[in-house]
Design a protein around this motif. Structure first.
Motif, PDB file in Angstrom:
ATOM      1  N   CYS A  38     -23.413  31.020  13.448  1.00 45.85           N
ATOM      2  CA  CYS A  38     -24.396  30.266  12.664  1.00 45.85           C
ATOM      3  C   CYS A  38     -25.041  31.136  11.588  1.00 45.85           C
ATOM      4  O   CYS A  38     -25.606  30.618  10.636  1.00 45.85           O
ATOM      5  N   ALA A  39     -24.986  32.449  11.751  1.00 46.94           N
ATOM      6  CA  ALA A  39     -25.598  33.345  10.784  1.00 46.94           C
ATOM      7  C   ALA A  39     -24.678  33.620   9.596  1.00 46.94           C
ATOM      8  O   ALA A  39     -25.120  34.169   8.594  1.00 46.94           O
ATOM      9  N   ASN A  40     -23.405  33.234   9.688  1.00 51.02           N
ATOM     10  CA  ASN A  40     -22.489  33.430   8.565  1.00 51.02           C
ATOM     11  C   ASN A  40     -22.832  32.456   7.449  1.00 51.02           C
ATOM     12  O   ASN A  40     -23.069  31.282   7.687  1.00 51.02           O
ATOM     13  N   ILE A  41     -22.841  32.962   6.241  1.00 48.88           N
ATOM     14  CA  ILE A  41     -23.067  32.105   5.075  1.00 48.88           C
ATOM     15  C   ILE A  41     -21.705  31.879   4.433  1.00 48.88           C
ATOM     16  O   ILE A  41     -21.151  32.766   3.791  1.00 48.88           O
ATOM     17  N   ASP A  42     -21.160  30.678   4.647  1.00 47.40           N
ATOM     18  CA  ASP A  42     -19.837  30.355   4.139  1.00 47.40           C
ATOM     19  C   ASP A  42     -19.886  29.750   2.744  1.00 47.40           C
ATOM     20  O   ASP A  42     -18.885  29.734   2.040  1.00 47.40           O
ATOM     21  N   PHE A  43     -21.020  29.218   2.345  1.00 43.98           N
ATOM     22  CA  PHE A  43     -21.148  28.543   1.060  1.00 43.98           C
ATOM     23  C   PHE A  43     -22.550  28.756   0.526  1.00 43.98           C
ATOM     24  O   PHE A  43     -23.525  28.701   1.274  1.00 43.98           O
ATOM     25  N   SER A  44     -22.642  29.016  -0.759  1.00 49.41           N
ATOM     26  CA  SER A  44     -23.962  29.080  -1.385  1.00 49.41           C
ATOM     27  C   SER A  44     -23.864  28.501  -2.788  1.00 49.41           C
ATOM     28  O   SER A  44     -22.824  28.560  -3.439  1.00 49.41           O
ATOM     29  N   LEU A  45     -24.951  27.909  -3.210  1.00 48.01           N
ATOM     30  CA  LEU A  45     -25.048  27.311  -4.537  1.00 48.01           C
ATOM     31  C   LEU A  45     -26.379  27.740  -5.127  1.00 48.01           C
ATOM     32  O   LEU A  45     -27.435  27.546  -4.494  1.00 48.01           O
ATOM     33  N   LEU A  46     -26.331  28.342  -6.293  1.00 52.24           N
ATOM     34  CA  LEU A  46     -27.535  28.849  -6.956  1.00 52.24           C
ATOM     35  C   LEU A  46     -28.321  29.799  -6.056  1.00 52.24           C
ATOM     36  O   LEU A  46     -29.552  29.794  -6.037  1.00 52.24           O
TER      37      LEU A  46
ATOM     38  N   ARG B 193     -34.214  26.195  11.383  1.00 53.18           N
ATOM     39  CA  ARG B 193     -33.743  27.163  12.384  1.00 53.18           C
ATOM     40  C   ARG B 193     -32.456  27.834  11.912  1.00 53.18           C
ATOM     41  O   ARG B 193     -32.275  29.031  12.089  1.00 53.18           O
ATOM     42  N   HIS B 194     -31.581  27.062  11.279  1.00 51.78           N
ATOM     43  CA  HIS B 194     -30.338  27.615  10.762  1.00 51.78           C
ATOM     44  C   HIS B 194     -30.622  28.626   9.648  1.00 51.78           C
ATOM     45  O   HIS B 194     -30.010  29.702   9.598  1.00 51.78           O
ATOM     46  N   VAL B 195     -31.547  28.304   8.764  1.00 51.72           N
ATOM     47  CA  VAL B 195     -31.943  29.236   7.707  1.00 51.72           C
ATOM     48  C   VAL B 195     -32.522  30.502   8.330  1.00 51.72           C
ATOM     49  O   VAL B 195     -32.232  31.618   7.888  1.00 51.72           O
ATOM     50  N   TRP B 196     -33.322  30.337   9.367  1.00 56.29           N
ATOM     51  CA  TRP B 196     -33.897  31.491  10.058  1.00 56.29           C
ATOM     52  C   TRP B 196     -32.803  32.363  10.658  1.00 56.29           C
ATOM     53  O   TRP B 196     -32.848  33.592  10.541  1.00 56.29           O
ATOM     54  N   LEU B 197     -31.804  31.735  11.316  1.00 59.33           N
ATOM     55  CA  LEU B 197     -30.697  32.505  11.886  1.00 59.33           C
ATOM     56  C   LEU B 197     -29.942  33.275  10.810  1.00 59.33           C
ATOM     57  O   LEU B 197     -29.538  34.419  11.021  1.00 59.33           O
ATOM     58  N   GLN B 198     -29.754  32.660   9.651  1.00 57.80           N
ATOM     59  CA  GLN B 198     -29.048  33.330   8.570  1.00 57.80           C
ATOM     60  C   GLN B 198     -29.849  34.482   7.986  1.00 57.80           C
ATOM     61  O   GLN B 198     -29.278  35.398   7.405  1.00 57.80           O
ATOM     62  N   GLY B 199     -31.147  34.451   8.143  1.00 54.60           N
ATOM     63  CA  GLY B 199     -31.993  35.516   7.615  1.00 54.60           C
ATOM     64  C   GLY B 199     -32.187  36.691   8.554  1.00 54.60           C
ATOM     65  O   GLY B 199     -32.761  37.704   8.158  1.00 54.60           O
TER      66      GLY B 199
ATOM     67  N   SER C  23     -28.052  28.957   0.612  1.00 52.65           N
ATOM     68  CA  SER C  23     -27.006  28.517   1.534  1.00 52.65           C
ATOM     69  C   SER C  23     -27.106  27.013   1.756  1.00 52.65           C
ATOM     70  O   SER C  23     -28.110  26.380   1.417  1.00 52.65           O
ATOM     71  N   LEU C  24     -26.068  26.449   2.352  1.00 53.99           N
ATOM     72  CA  LEU C  24     -26.056  25.009   2.617  1.00 53.99           C
ATOM     73  C   LEU C  24     -27.229  24.578   3.517  1.00 53.99           C
ATOM     74  O   LEU C  24     -27.866  23.558   3.239  1.00 53.99           O
ATOM     75  N   PRO C  25     -27.553  25.333   4.585  1.00 54.95           N
ATOM     76  CA  PRO C  25     -28.727  24.941   5.379  1.00 54.95           C
ATOM     77  C   PRO C  25     -30.031  24.963   4.570  1.00 54.95           C
ATOM     78  O   PRO C  25     -30.913  24.140   4.786  1.00 54.95           O
ATOM     79  N   ALA C  26     -30.156  25.882   3.618  1.00 58.72           N
ATOM     80  CA  ALA C  26     -31.361  25.918   2.779  1.00 58.72           C
ATOM     81  C   ALA C  26     -31.434  24.680   1.900  1.00 58.72           C
ATOM     82  O   ALA C  26     -32.506  24.075   1.747  1.00 58.72           O
ATOM     83  N   TRP C  27     -30.299  24.271   1.327  1.00 55.52           N
ATOM     84  CA  TRP C  27     -30.265  23.045   0.527  1.00 55.52           C
ATOM     85  C   TRP C  27     -30.564  21.826   1.397  1.00 55.52           C
ATOM     86  O   TRP C  27     -31.242  20.892   0.959  1.00 55.52           O
ATOM     87  N   THR C  28     -30.059  21.845   2.626  1.00 50.82           N
ATOM     88  CA  THR C  28     -30.329  20.736   3.545  1.00 50.82           C
ATOM     89  C   THR C  28     -31.820  20.663   3.866  1.00 50.82           C
ATOM     90  O   THR C  28     -32.399  19.574   3.908  1.00 50.82           O
ATOM     91  N   LEU C  29     -32.431  21.799   4.068  1.00 47.91           N
ATOM     92  CA  LEU C  29     -33.873  21.842   4.329  1.00 47.91           C
ATOM     93  C   LEU C  29     -34.652  21.275   3.140  1.00 47.91           C
ATOM     94  O   LEU C  29     -35.600  20.496   3.313  1.00 47.91           O
TER      95      LEU C  29
END
Length: 102
Positions: free
Chosen positions: A65-73, A23-29, A76-82
């Motif tokens: 929740c839609a702000n992307i504060d950190f990304s790696l490769l 859901r967090h990834v969806w909000l960010q998208g 976003s952090l929620p995507a890595w968590t997923l």
């Protein structure tokens, strides 16, 4: 029987985490104009509201929740968590599949 119960409970916990991360990834998208409006902070809500209401408000999402504060490769952090929850799901699924075969 214990392995089945443990596997199902583990899968439910992993599924809950994956749902929230998804859901967090969806909000960010979402496009900026479709992001839900911001609500009060989590600390404030936990101080004044019952836990059930806090969980409901958190799951409905807010603008920050839609702000992307950190990304790696590029993720976003929620995507890595997923991704992490998907990997964690392997163990209980394997446990349930082995139990059904044996």
């Amino acid at each position: 029987m214990g392995k089945v119960i443990y596997g199902l409970l583990s899968l439910a916990a992993v599924g809950t985490g994956a749902f929230i991360a998804g859901r967090h990834v969806w909000l960010q998208g979402l496009p900026a104009d479709e992001v839900p409006s911001c609500g009060p902070g989590l600390d404030y809500m936990m101080d004044i509201l019952p836990m059930q209401d806090v969980v409901a408000m958190v799951l409905t999402g807010s603008g920050e929740c839609a702000n992307i504060d950190f990304s790696l490769l590029g993720l976003s952090l929620p995507a890595w968590t997923l991704i992490g929850f998907a990997i964690l799901a392997i163990a209980p699924l394997r446990m349930l599949l082995m139990k059904s075969r044996g």
